[in-house]
Design an enzyme around this catalytic site. Structure first.
Site, PDB file in Angstrom:
ATOM      1  N   ARG A  80      -6.027   3.070  16.797  1.00  0.00           N
ATOM      2  CA  ARG A  80      -6.053   2.244  15.576  1.00  0.00           C
ATOM      3  C   ARG A  80      -7.391   2.252  14.828  1.00  0.00           C
ATOM      4  O   ARG A  80      -7.520   1.573  13.817  1.00  0.00           O
ATOM      5  CB  ARG A  80      -5.636   0.790  15.868  1.00  0.00           C
ATOM      6  CG  ARG A  80      -4.234   0.645  16.422  1.00  0.00           C
ATOM      7  CD  ARG A  80      -3.691  -0.737  16.238  1.00  0.00           C
ATOM      8  NE  ARG A  80      -4.500  -1.761  16.912  1.00  0.00           N
ATOM      9  CZ  ARG A  80      -4.262  -3.065  16.835  1.00  0.00           C
ATOM     10  NH1 ARG A  80      -3.264  -3.505  16.088  1.00  0.00           N
ATOM     11  NH2 ARG A  80      -5.013  -3.921  17.486  1.00  0.00           N
ATOM     12  N   ASP A  81      -8.373   2.999  15.297  1.00  0.00           N
ATOM     13  CA  ASP A  81      -9.623   3.113  14.537  1.00  0.00           C
ATOM     14  C   ASP A  81     -10.228   4.504  14.727  1.00  0.00           C
ATOM     15  O   ASP A  81     -11.405   4.655  15.049  1.00  0.00           O
ATOM     16  CB  ASP A  81     -10.618   2.033  14.965  1.00  0.00           C
ATOM     17  CG  ASP A  81     -11.800   1.918  13.999  1.00  0.00           C
ATOM     18  OD1 ASP A  81     -11.643   2.325  12.825  1.00  0.00           O
ATOM     19  OD2 ASP A  81     -12.878   1.435  14.409  1.00  0.00           O
ATOM     20  N   VAL A  82      -9.401   5.515  14.528  1.00  0.00           N
ATOM     21  CA  VAL A  82      -9.858   6.900  14.653  1.00  0.00           C
ATOM     22  C   VAL A  82     -10.781   7.225  13.488  1.00  0.00           C
ATOM     23  O   VAL A  82     -10.413   7.049  12.319  1.00  0.00           O
ATOM     24  CB  VAL A  82      -8.659   7.874  14.673  1.00  0.00           C
ATOM     25  CG1 VAL A  82      -9.128   9.314  14.589  1.00  0.00           C
ATOM     26  CG2 VAL A  82      -7.815   7.655  15.924  1.00  0.00           C
ATOM     27  N   THR A 129     -10.737   1.615   9.825  1.00  0.00           N
ATOM     28  CA  THR A 129     -11.805   1.936   8.888  1.00  0.00           C
ATOM     29  C   THR A 129     -11.160   2.481   7.618  1.00  0.00           C
ATOM     30  O   THR A 129     -10.372   3.437   7.688  1.00  0.00           O
ATOM     31  CB  THR A 129     -12.762   2.981   9.504  1.00  0.00           C
ATOM     32  OG1 THR A 129     -13.312   2.450  10.711  1.00  0.00           O
ATOM     33  CG2 THR A 129     -13.881   3.335   8.541  1.00  0.00           C
TER      34      THR A 129
END
Length: 263
Positions: A80-82, A129
């Site tokens: 969920r935050d690659v 992000t």
């Protein structure tokens, strides 16, 4: 969550993840002790000529990102935050990618691991992000394995091209709109400078639905075909620099040990 995910990954013994040595609580703060890693992909990219990787380096890194995300999914978590800052190079091997920062992970399977969790019906806050977030995150929808792949795709494009069409935008709504345009009417312009296989990869990712299990091997196969005319064995742009830094570190450590013995 960071400790939970790393602990779950330990039996896998994968080179794509740090080793968890210890974690706990001391007075008013939590702490975690894990493998030390090198520079992240964002730091490495901005130090390259034209702030982008060569096609050979970028595609090989893309293959490693795909393998890392597959192994994370295999133990029941989505990231969920690659983003580039969450992929670092190993200090032991400058060609080995290591995935980090699992604080925003979520289990996508039930506790027994046999069933997929259903998406939450309500709209929740933005996660991730903005620059690399999947479209579902912009709409406040639950993420699935597909969304991790979408973010990996954006990271790969940035590594190969050096920029993204919405890079200078900060407003979430404008970024979402730019992504929609780039992925529809401006697809070929969006991927200008990338191997043609990336068009097929994006179309495949877009075809996935929430519960679908991605075909990671298919994506890696397309990336490998993009490498056919590239020199596989060429050193990554940062490889020699990391080797020099490692030699310097080993020299300083040995010098310090000698001084301690003499003292």
């Amino acid at each position: 969550m960071e400790a939970v995910v790393l602990r779950t990954l330990q039996p896998v013994r994968s080179p794509y993840f740090c080793r968890l040595f210890f974690c706990g609580r001391a007075e008013r703060f939590n702490f975690i002790i894990m493998t030390l890693v090198g520079k992240n992909l964002n730091e490495l990219r901005v130090n390259c000529p034209k702030q982008r990787f060569s096609r050979s380096s970028g595609i090989q890194i893309g293959i490693q990102m795909m393998s890392a995300i597959q192994q994370l999914h295999a133990v029941g978590f989505i990231h969920r935050d690659v983003k580039p800052a969450n992929f670092c190079m190993s200090l032991e091997n400058p060609r080995q990618l290591v995935m980090v920062d699992f604080g925003m992970c979520r289990k996508y399977v039930t506790d027994g691991g046999c069933e997929l969790r259903h998406p939450r019906w309500f709209v929740h806050g933005f996660k991730g992000t903005v620059r690399y977030a999947p479209l579902a995150a912009h709409h406040g929808r639950d993420s699935s394995r597909k969304e991790d792949l979408e973010s990996v795709f954006y990271v790969l494009v940035e590594l190969l091209v050096g920029t993204l069409p919405w890079m200078t935008m900060e407003d979430t709504v404008h970024v979402e709109h730019a992504k929609q345009i780039a992925r529809t009417t401006g697809l070929h312009e969006f991927l200008s400078g990338c191997p043609k296989q990336l068009v097929h990869i994006l179309l495949y990712i877009d075809s996935l639905r929430f519960y679908d299990a991605p075909d990671y091997a298919l994506i890696r196969g397309l990336l490998n075909s993009a490498l056919e005319n590239c020199p596989h064995e060429c050193a990554y742009e940062w490889e020699e620099e990391m080797k020099n830094e490692r030699r310097k570190s080993e020299y300083l450590r040995s010098k310090e040990e000698v001084e301690l013995e003499d003292g």
